[in-house]
Design an enzyme around this catalytic site. Sequence first.
Site, PDB file in Angstrom:
ATOM      1  N   ARG A  53       0.803  -1.228   0.000  1.00  0.00           N
ATOM      2  CA  ARG A  53       0.000   0.000   0.000  1.00  0.00           C
ATOM      3  C   ARG A  53       0.836   1.278   0.000  1.00  0.00           C
ATOM      4  O   ARG A  53       0.596   2.185  -0.803  1.00  0.00           O
ATOM      5  CB  ARG A  53      -0.922   0.038   1.233  1.00  0.00           C
ATOM      6  CG  ARG A  53      -2.179  -0.744   1.068  1.00  0.00           C
ATOM      7  CD  ARG A  53      -2.533  -1.407   2.371  1.00  0.00           C
ATOM      8  NE  ARG A  53      -1.546  -2.437   2.671  1.00  0.00           N
ATOM      9  CZ  ARG A  53      -1.633  -3.697   2.225  1.00  0.00           C
ATOM     10  NH1 ARG A  53      -2.676  -4.064   1.546  1.00  0.00           N
ATOM     11  NH2 ARG A  53      -0.692  -4.589   2.481  1.00  0.00           N
ATOM     12  N   THR A  54       1.781   1.370   0.924  1.00  0.00           N
ATOM     13  CA  THR A  54       2.483   2.645   1.090  1.00  0.00           C
ATOM     14  C   THR A  54       3.267   2.975  -0.175  1.00  0.00           C
ATOM     15  O   THR A  54       3.166   4.073  -0.723  1.00  0.00           O
ATOM     16  CB  THR A  54       3.432   2.560   2.298  1.00  0.00           C
ATOM     17  OG1 THR A  54       2.696   2.076   3.412  1.00  0.00           O
ATOM     18  CG2 THR A  54       4.013   3.916   2.624  1.00  0.00           C
ATOM     19  N   LYS A  83      25.780  -4.420  -0.557  1.00  0.00           N
ATOM     20  CA  LYS A  83      27.253  -4.475  -0.580  1.00  0.00           C
ATOM     21  C   LYS A  83      27.852  -3.781   0.634  1.00  0.00           C
ATOM     22  O   LYS A  83      29.067  -3.611   0.708  1.00  0.00           O
ATOM     23  CB  LYS A  83      27.776  -3.802  -1.856  1.00  0.00           C
ATOM     24  CG  LYS A  83      27.229  -4.386  -3.137  1.00  0.00           C
ATOM     25  CD  LYS A  83      27.746  -3.573  -4.330  1.00  0.00           C
ATOM     26  CE  LYS A  83      26.842  -3.706  -5.530  1.00  0.00           C
ATOM     27  NZ  LYS A  83      27.069  -2.636  -6.520  1.00  0.00           N
ATOM     28  N   ARG A 104      11.251   3.610   3.602  1.00  0.00           N
ATOM     29  CA  ARG A 104      10.829   2.604   4.587  1.00  0.00           C
ATOM     30  C   ARG A 104      12.055   1.823   5.002  1.00  0.00           C
ATOM     31  O   ARG A 104      12.835   1.378   4.142  1.00  0.00           O
ATOM     32  CB  ARG A 104       9.773   1.654   4.029  1.00  0.00           C
ATOM     33  CG  ARG A 104       9.535   0.476   4.980  1.00  0.00           C
ATOM     34  CD  ARG A 104       8.301  -0.298   4.685  1.00  0.00           C
ATOM     35  NE  ARG A 104       7.115   0.494   4.950  1.00  0.00           N
ATOM     36  CZ  ARG A 104       5.882   0.009   4.887  1.00  0.00           C
ATOM     37  NH1 ARG A 104       5.691  -1.243   4.548  1.00  0.00           N
ATOM     38  NH2 ARG A 104       4.852   0.782   5.147  1.00  0.00           N
ATOM     39  N   HIS A 132       4.958   5.663  11.610  1.00  0.00           N
ATOM     40  CA  HIS A 132       4.490   5.606  10.222  1.00  0.00           C
ATOM     41  C   HIS A 132       3.552   6.812  10.033  1.00  0.00           C
ATOM     42  O   HIS A 132       2.337   6.660   9.938  1.00  0.00           O
ATOM     43  CB  HIS A 132       3.743   4.285  10.001  1.00  0.00           C
ATOM     44  CG  HIS A 132       3.515   3.903   8.575  1.00  0.00           C
ATOM     45  ND1 HIS A 132       3.535   4.822   7.527  1.00  0.00           N
ATOM     46  CD2 HIS A 132       3.240   2.694   8.000  1.00  0.00           C
ATOM     47  CE1 HIS A 132       3.291   4.173   6.392  1.00  0.00           C
ATOM     48  NE2 HIS A 132       3.112   2.894   6.650  1.00  0.00           N
TER      49      HIS A 132
HETATM   50  N1   CP Z   1      -0.247   0.112   5.715  1.00  0.00           N
HETATM   51  C1   CP Z   1       0.959  -0.253   5.252  1.00  0.00           C
HETATM   52  O1   CP Z   1       1.992   0.301   5.641  1.00  0.00           O
HETATM   53  O2   CP Z   1       0.908  -1.251   4.324  1.00  0.00           O
HETATM   54  P1   CP Z   1       2.162  -1.758   3.472  1.00  0.00           P
HETATM   55  O3   CP Z   1       3.110  -2.419   4.436  1.00  0.00           O
HETATM   56  O4   CP Z   1       1.585  -2.693   2.460  1.00  0.00           O
HETATM   57  O5   CP Z   1       2.793  -0.551   2.862  1.00  0.00           O
END
Ligand code: CP
Length: 319
Positions: A53-54, A83, A104, A132
């Site tokens: 999603r993100t 590496k 991320r 998040h």
């Molecule tokens: N909600 C969320 O962070 O989903 P993903 O891990 O799929 O990005």
Amino acid sequence: LKHVIESQQFNQASLNTIFEVARQMEDVRPGTPESRALDGAVMSTLFYEPSTRTRLSFEAAMARLGGTVLSTESAGEFSSAAKGETLEDTIRTVEGYADCIVLRHFQAGSAKKAASAASVPILNAGDGPGQHPTQALIDVYTIQREIGRLENFTVGLVGDLANGRTVRSLAYVLSMYENVKMYFVAPDVVRMKDDIKEYLTGVGVQWEEVDDLSAVAAEVDVLYQTRIQKERFQDRPDDYELAKGRYIVDAKLMALMKQKSVVMHPLPRVDEISPEVDSDPRAGYFRQAKNGLFAGQGGQGVLIRSGAAPGGDLGASRF
Ligand code: CP
């Protein structure tokens, strides 16, 4: 606000601005001038942990506004991190190619570390069990859309509250609104961490830990379920066995909930919401996932509205 690192950076005014633009973004159609608003802008998605999603909502938001995305499959495996390159060196390199970096990472604090090395905005798309904040934007936007208000309601945060970065970020943001009562419903081994509880108490938010989800189901306006994050239990598999399957949202639980309420989940889910719930109109989690597109566009829309050129900051004056 050059970087988006943690949700305490927001306030009601900045959230209102983002949500106003997000609502406008829902009406953007291909082929219109608005759909070219980020023509020439380049965003890098640097993901060291899996995501559906993100990553895709950020990339879709950029694509639908005419911008371009630079990415690599699983940065930890296929970028030069494999590496031995440090995160800081990767950031110093990618910033030469992109106007902003959506990051991320598996370590809490990594977004802050990246920001300290970056000259372009870093957007924290989840840093281990840390925060998040962009998910919190989606979640609050969704709550407003689903129950029609951001004040005077009760939310149940359920599941892996110790490892859940989405619930941490959401708790901070909801604490900015009047009279939001929070129930924390979690197995003993993954209870909400003390730093959040102390913060909420300090700002006067009413919160309570409860064991029995069905005891509060009739009271909550928002039930926010989360997955027990197996990947965070590698050194204590017994605790994972204790936590998993403890709280399941199923038709029986839905029967206890208000008619005007919503079930949310940042997703992915494993077994904590039964598929039988998906057809219930109160199941809001896929609408929530779709809102990621608009909230992402909203943030980028703020960039446009602020007059910040690609390569500039994310509309500091607007936050
Ligand atoms: N909600 C969320 O962070 O989903 P993903 O891990 O799929 O990005």
